[in-house]
Motif scaffolding. Structure first.
Motif, mmCIF file in Angstrom:
data_model
loop_
_atom_site.group_PDB
_atom_site.id
_atom_site.type_symbol
_atom_site.label_atom_id
_atom_site.label_comp_id
_atom_site.label_asym_id
_atom_site.label_seq_id
_atom_site.Cartn_x
_atom_site.Cartn_y
_atom_site.Cartn_z
ATOM 1 N N ILE A 85 -6.434 -5.213 -58.622
ATOM 2 C CA ILE A 85 -7.537 -5.617 -57.749
ATOM 3 C C ILE A 85 -7.016 -6.455 -56.582
ATOM 4 C CG2 ILE A 85 -9.312 -5.576 -59.543
ATOM 5 C CD1 ILE A 85 -8.873 -8.582 -59.914
ATOM 6 N N PRO A 86 -7.814 -6.559 -55.493
ATOM 7 C CA PRO A 86 -7.425 -7.461 -54.393
ATOM 8 C C PRO A 86 -7.494 -8.921 -54.854
ATOM 9 C CG PRO A 86 -9.127 -5.903 -53.699
ATOM 10 C CD PRO A 86 -9.043 -5.815 -55.186
ATOM 11 N N VAL A 87 -6.510 -9.686 -54.444
ATOM 12 C CA VAL A 87 -6.406 -11.094 -54.842
ATOM 13 C C VAL A 87 -6.182 -11.929 -53.587
ATOM 14 C CG1 VAL A 87 -4.995 -12.766 -56.104
ATOM 15 C CG2 VAL A 87 -5.464 -10.525 -57.110
ATOM 16 N N GLU A 88 -6.771 -13.104 -53.531
ATOM 17 C CA GLU A 88 -6.493 -14.061 -52.462
ATOM 18 C C GLU A 88 -5.832 -15.278 -53.082
ATOM 19 O OE1 GLU A 88 -9.849 -14.916 -50.020
ATOM 20 O OE2 GLU A 88 -10.257 -12.790 -49.578
ATOM 21 N N ARG A 89 -4.602 -15.543 -52.649
ATOM 22 C CA ARG A 89 -3.835 -16.636 -53.245
ATOM 23 C C ARG A 89 -2.779 -17.119 -52.259
ATOM 24 N NH1 ARG A 89 -3.107 -18.710 -58.242
ATOM 25 N NH2 ARG A 89 -1.085 -19.637 -58.727
ATOM 26 N N ASN A 90 -2.588 -18.433 -52.193
ATOM 27 C CA ASN A 90 -1.566 -19.041 -51.333
ATOM 28 C C ASN A 90 -1.702 -18.611 -49.870
ATOM 29 O OD1 ASN A 90 -0.403 -20.275 -53.614
ATOM 30 N ND2 ASN A 90 0.899 -18.498 -54.004
ATOM 31 N N GLY A 91 -2.944 -18.393 -49.417
ATOM 32 C CA GLY A 91 -3.157 -17.985 -48.027
ATOM 33 C C GLY A 91 -2.857 -16.527 -47.775
ATOM 34 N N LEU A 92 -2.727 -15.717 -48.850
ATOM 35 C CA LEU A 92 -2.390 -14.301 -48.729
ATOM 36 C C LEU A 92 -3.428 -13.471 -49.476
ATOM 37 C CD1 LEU A 92 1.416 -14.601 -49.563
ATOM 38 C CD2 LEU A 92 0.401 -14.485 -47.281
ATOM 39 N N SER A 107 -6.540 -9.618 -40.235
ATOM 40 C CA SER A 107 -5.468 -8.806 -40.777
ATOM 41 C C SER A 107 -4.783 -8.071 -39.635
ATOM 42 C CB SER A 107 -6.038 -7.829 -41.801
ATOM 43 O OG SER A 107 -5.014 -7.123 -42.432
ATOM 44 N N ASN A 108 -3.993 -7.057 -39.979
ATOM 45 C CA ASN A 108 -3.285 -6.283 -38.964
ATOM 46 C C ASN A 108 -4.273 -5.529 -38.078
ATOM 47 O OD1 ASN A 108 -0.875 -5.220 -37.744
ATOM 48 N ND2 ASN A 108 -1.332 -3.290 -38.748
ATOM 49 N N ASN A 109 -5.261 -4.886 -38.705
ATOM 50 C CA ASN A 109 -6.283 -4.172 -37.949
ATOM 51 C C ASN A 109 -7.616 -4.260 -38.698
ATOM 52 O OD1 ASN A 109 -6.282 -2.009 -39.929
ATOM 53 N ND2 ASN A 109 -4.381 -1.326 -38.987
ATOM 54 N N MET A 110 -8.661 -3.689 -38.102
ATOM 55 C CA MET A 110 -9.992 -3.801 -38.697
ATOM 56 C C MET A 110 -10.077 -3.100 -40.047
ATOM 57 S SD MET A 110 -12.614 -3.297 -35.502
ATOM 58 C CE MET A 110 -13.993 -3.121 -36.605
ATOM 59 N N ILE A 111 -9.349 -2.004 -40.196
ATOM 60 C CA ILE A 111 -9.400 -1.262 -41.458
ATOM 61 C C ILE A 111 -8.858 -2.125 -42.589
ATOM 62 C CG2 ILE A 111 -8.472 0.745 -42.683
ATOM 63 C CD1 ILE A 111 -8.597 2.260 -40.033
ATOM 64 N N GLU A 112 -7.722 -2.783 -42.333
ATOM 65 C CA GLU A 112 -7.154 -3.659 -43.354
ATOM 66 C C GLU A 112 -8.027 -4.893 -43.564
ATOM 67 O OE1 GLU A 112 -3.074 -4.605 -42.729
ATOM 68 O OE2 GLU A 112 -2.474 -2.515 -42.467
ATOM 69 N N GLN A 113 -8.750 -5.275 -42.529
ATOM 70 C CA GLN A 113 -9.642 -6.425 -42.661
ATOM 71 C C GLN A 113 -10.752 -6.139 -43.659
ATOM 72 O OE1 GLN A 113 -8.909 -9.192 -41.501
ATOM 73 N NE2 GLN A 113 -10.635 -10.435 -40.890
ATOM 74 N N GLY A 114 -11.227 -4.887 -43.672
ATOM 75 C CA GLY A 114 -12.300 -4.528 -44.590
ATOM 76 C C GLY A 114 -11.794 -3.980 -45.904
ATOM 77 N N LYS A 115 -10.748 -3.143 -45.832
ATOM 78 C CA LYS A 115 -10.219 -2.492 -47.028
ATOM 79 C C LYS A 115 -8.715 -2.643 -47.032
ATOM 80 C CE LYS A 115 -10.490 1.837 -49.645
ATOM 81 N NZ LYS A 115 -11.041 3.216 -49.674
ATOM 82 N N LEU A 116 -8.237 -3.551 -47.854
ATOM 83 C CA LEU A 116 -6.809 -3.854 -47.905
ATOM 84 C C LEU A 116 -6.041 -2.666 -48.487
ATOM 85 C CD1 LEU A 116 -4.650 -6.195 -47.638
ATOM 86 C CD2 LEU A 116 -5.042 -6.571 -50.071
ATOM 87 N N PRO A 117 -5.077 -2.107 -47.750
ATOM 88 C CA PRO A 117 -4.282 -1.003 -48.307
ATOM 89 C C PRO A 117 -3.445 -1.481 -49.491
ATOM 90 C CG PRO A 117 -3.992 -1.181 -45.926
ATOM 91 C CD PRO A 117 -4.688 -2.414 -46.367
ATOM 92 N N ARG A 118 -3.373 -0.677 -50.517
ATOM 93 C CA ARG A 118 -2.590 -1.046 -51.692
ATOM 94 C C ARG A 118 -1.122 -1.162 -51.312
ATOM 95 N NH1 ARG A 118 -5.169 1.453 -57.141
ATOM 96 N NH2 ARG A 118 -7.339 0.980 -56.645
#
Length: 883
Positions: free
Chosen positions: A809-816, A384-395
């Motif tokens: 909720i966090p979603v993973e779709r279309n590579g995003l 992700s952009n940084n480690m924080i976003e890697q662990g906890k995706l900002p809304r």
């Protein structure tokens, strides 16, 4: 691993004398060098410079360039090479060891003519990763280097200093240094010594930097976090504005390039209090630590953190700095940093250094460093952009897990033609689905195919059908087209609308035949319709509705332009009271009475919010039933549609009972069916048409235009209903900033103003009037969740408690990866929802035809679109934008 560049091949600029010496020049020779050297600026590689300043060439040089050909401090223009003159107090080996300790390693060291093994004399040369064009910054660097190497000659630090050639290269390092790296080393050295407070003030006074929270006021920062001011006490170095940049890595330019800023004191030195008062734009609030951070998620997603905390990977200085700037912004992150430091015994001698670095990061409020600027695994993991976003995706933000693979538009179009031709000449029946990007030229490919083949083409609207008819006429291609029902005056139009509303389609035909004797347009319409019905093996233009709901035997192949699946699952609703009233009237017929009474009882006793399968039944008097509904003018709901439905659901809305129902239709199995669509879904296609469906995805096209998406707000119908004025103001301000004077596509009843085209969600397919235009698409076009439920059930899905719960909720779709309000389990229900919402959103975006035209599309939606550039705002920024 990332490949390191050969730094010695990089080009730099210095002033180089034209004459070489094999010993130190005499006084008169020095004067001659001084007169001519400033006018001889050269651009050469670092390796060439090394060869030029040592025997047998041994040419003198100045690290600086000058503006008027005169070697004067006031004529200083720029500088990328810095050097220290060591005549005593330090040996070459000691200098190399010292540079390793401070992590500011020179690019090369060369011995002077007076150098001996007993009395070593040499010059330490540093190459910066950027050219410096501000004299103040140049002086900061020189002061910092002399602070790190106090044995250097203090009289050899002026900007116009000549450096004479020497004997030989004593040390080479294939690396460069940066301004923040040099200042970090100074801070480390001073904080490691005695009287750190006094020495820090002394350094700031000598260098001209302001003192801030006990440190020289400089900071590495993301460009978005750089201060904005025209104050001359501020120096900002942005990556994009630097000249003659040198990247340490050949494949990751960002790695060696931080943006940073320096703050200078007004009078060479000011204390903390006076400085803070003068520079209000640098007041930094305490950073709020991120709470409830999922460190286990980070461990799974971040290879550097995982290997760092286990001790499996040796962390270099810049890697530890990157980790710290991230972890120290998290509640509990400091303990994780300590765990990393304690993970290896050989970190013991680095504890003091890393402790000092940790304190500096916290005091100076460093923001999280981007993964791609320091992580050695950035090229091999999905980050992700940084480690924080890697662990906890900002809304409201979007993480790209997999970059889309784009191809040239003409290449993809050629592939489309090849696939179409293969299918046409394939003798096998069945359903063939081609997913092709919007604006690719699907219609043109169909028209070209029609020059030598006869088939039916089904369009979503009569308007699109007419446009294609004109294109066929332009190429002299003979064809038939299903006529469109003419507009009728009242009361005929009201009568037909009523018949359609109650589902009496057969009665519509009877009524039209009845009035055709008096209406020439209707007569012509019916005649044209008969010609279509009797046509065989002729090119026929029709509509989705007609192709699905009538028996068309004109051709053995039908091509659907756009996705027909929504038309295969029509959903209707009516008030329960309307249905009960209709059933009461239908019970007047004794033949139908018992069946209708049973159906009515089933409706009245049906539980709320549970999908029911409609019971099968036999009606002795079917014709009389339809006739009764047609003749009863007070019945206005689609009763006949309900009697033909597959599933229904009873729902209470605002104390009123409603029935929602769905009918599942099929494409004719005796034909070869080809579907061309940009939005069709492979999983849904296989459920609708069977696993044997042939699905071809042509992939993504490299767009000629651009898409910019603000994902901070959903702009859903619900949120707009709750805050229409505020969200309209936000949309207007975002358009003004990013896409002024653009056409708007949104919901039918939102953002009303004069439009070029009457276009809105649900009415976008096939419209070509906005191609090449800049457009703004506003909204996430959610459907009523009942629609997702009914379609899923019609496809054979059954769900329980957990599956039907919707959450943000966090979603993973279309590579995003992103936040979205959807179903908590990965079920068909979630797939149906995304399929339907994505279809409407992508159809709207596709009107600009960015794949072929240099148009700009601004998207205001929290459902990210593949290939867009994503922007997210903090709550504070959104509040400002809503004003």
């Amino acid at each position: 691993m990332v490949k390191e560049k050969n730094i010695l091949e990089e080009k730099i600029s210095v002033c180089l004398d034209q004459v070489g010496f094999n010993k130190k020049p005499k006084k008169n020779e020095v004067m001659q060098i001084s007169e001519r050297i400033a006018s001889n600026s050269v651009n050469l590689s670092i390796e060439e410079l090394m060869n030029s300043v040592t025997v047998p060439n041994a040419r003198s040089f100045t690290p600086a360039l000058f503006s008027d050909g005169q070697r004067l401090n006031q004529s200083w223009k720029s500088q990328q090479v810095f050097a220290l003159d060591i005549d005593s107090g330090l040996r070459i080996g000691e200098a190399i060891k010292l540079s390793a300790e401070w992590k500011v390693t020179p690019t090369f060291i060369y011995s002077t003519f007076s150098h001996t093994e007993e009395h070593q004399k040499f010059r330490i040369v540093f190459i910066l990763d950027e050219e410096i064009q501000d004299l103040r910054v140049r002086n900061v660097i020189q002061t910092a280097l002399t602070t790190l190497f106090p044995s250097s000659d203090k009289n050899a630090n002026d900007a116009a200093r000549i450096l004479f050639g020497g004997m030989k290269i004593e040390f080479v390092h294939r690396g460069i240094v940066s301004v923040p790296q040099i200042l970090d080393a100074v801070v480390h050295k001073i904080k490691s010594g005695s009287n750190a407070t006094r020495e820090m003030k002394k350094f700031c006074k000598a260098s001209g930097l302001a003192l801030h929270r006990g440190y020289p006021h400089y900071k590495k920062a993301e460009e978005k976090d750089l201060p904005i001011s025209d104050n001359n006490s501020l120096y900002i170095s942005k990556t994009e504005n630097r000249t003659n940049t040198i990247n340490y890595y050949s494949t990751r330019a960002k790695n060696s390039h931080y943006s940073y800023y320096l703050v200078f004191s007004r009078d060479s030195f000011q204390d903390d209090k006076s400085f803070t008062h003068e520079h209000k734009f640098f007041r930094e609030h305490e950073v709020k630590l991120i709470r409830n951070f999922p460190f286990e998620n980070l461990k799974k997603r971040c290879k550097l953190y995982r290997k760092g905390i286990s001790g499996d990977y040796w962390l270099y200085h810049h890697e530890m700095f990157g980790l710290m700037t991230n972890l120290l912004n998290i509640e509990g992150g400091k303990s994780k940093v300590i765990d990393i430091i304690n993970s290896r015994k050989d970190y013991l001698n680095k504890k003091e250094e890393w402790s000092l670095m940790m304190n500096q990061i916290k005091k100076m409020n460093y923001t999280p460093t981007r993964c791609d600027t320091y992580c050695p695994f950035a090229d091999e993991c999905i980050h992700s952009n940084n480690m924080i976003e890697q662990g906890k995706l900002p809304r409201g933000s979007v993480q790209v897990l997999q970059e889309p693979q784009f191809r040239e538009v003409d290449e993809v179009y050629k592939k489309l033609e090849e696939v179409l031709e293969d299918i046409m000449y394939n003798k096998d029946q069945g359903v063939y689905v081609i997913k092709a990007p919007t604006g690719l030229g699907k219609t043109e490919a169909i028209v070209n195919l029609a020059q030598e083949n006869s088939f039916s083409i089904a369009f979503p609207t009569h308007k699109l059908k007419e446009e294609v008819s004109q294109r066929l006429n332009a190429k002299s291609i003979e064809h038939l087209k299903v006529p469109e029902l003419p507009l009728l005056e009242e009361p005929f139009s009201d009568k037909i609308d009523h018949l359609y509303n109650i589902g009496a389609y057969k009665t519509v035909n009877k009524f039209l035949r009845k009035i055709s004797n008096e209406n020439e347009e209707i007569s012509r319409f019916l005649n044209d319709l008969e010609k279509v019905k009797s046509a065989k093996e002729e090119l026929l233009l029709t509509t989705h509705q007609r192709s699905i709901f009538t028996n068309d035997n004109s051709n053995s192949t039908v091509i659907f332009d756009e996705d027909p699946i929504p038309n295969l699952f029509p959903i209707s609703h009516m008030k329960v009271s309307d249905l009960v009233f209709a059933f009461t009237k239908l019970q007047d017929n004794e033949g139908n009475k018992e069946v209708i009474r049973t159906l009515q009882h089933m409706i009245m006793n049906a539980p709320y919010d549970i999908v029911q399968e409609r019971s099968s039944f036999l009606l002795p008097s079917v014709r009389e039933l339809e006739q009764t509904i047609v003749e009863e003018s007070t019945i206005s709901s689609n009763v006949l549609g309900f009697l033909n439905c597959d599933y229904f659901l009873k729902k209470k809305n605002n104390n009123t009972d409603y029935i929602y129902f769905i009918q599942r239709n099929q494409l004719p199995s005796s034909k070869k069916t080809i579907i061309l669509s940009a939005t069709i879904n492979e999983q849904i296609s296989k459920l609708v048409f069977g696993e044997e469906v042939k699905f071809v995805d042509l992939g993504f096209v490299e767009p000629k235009g651009s898409m910019l998406q603000v994902t901070s707000k959903s702009f859903s119908r619900y949120t707009i209903k709750e805050n229409q004025q505020v969200l309209q103001r936000l949309a207007e301000n975002l358009m003004k900033r990013y896409n002024p004077n653009s056409e708007v596509i949104t919901y039918k009843d939102f953002f009303n103003y004069e439009k070029k085209e009457e276009i809105y969600f649900g009415n976008t397919e096939g419209i070509d009037d906005l191609k090449g235009e800049n457009i703004t698409v506003i909204g996430t076009p959610h459907l009523n969740p009942i629609a997702y439920l009914l379609i899923s059930v019609a496809l054979g899905y059954r769900m329980g408690l957990e599956e039907s719960r919707m959450e943000y909720i966090p979603v993973e779709r279309n590579g995003l990866r992103f936040y979205f309000t959807t179903y908590s389990s990965d079920t068909l229900l979630k797939e149906v929802q995304f399929y339907l919402v994505e279809s409407q959103l992508l159809q709207a975006i596709g009107r600009a035809r960015v794949n072929r035209y240099p148009a700009k599309v601004l998207i205001l939606s929290n459902l990210p679109v593949v290939g867009a550039e994503y922007i997210s705002f903090s709550q504070k920024e959104l509040i400002e934008l809503m004003k």
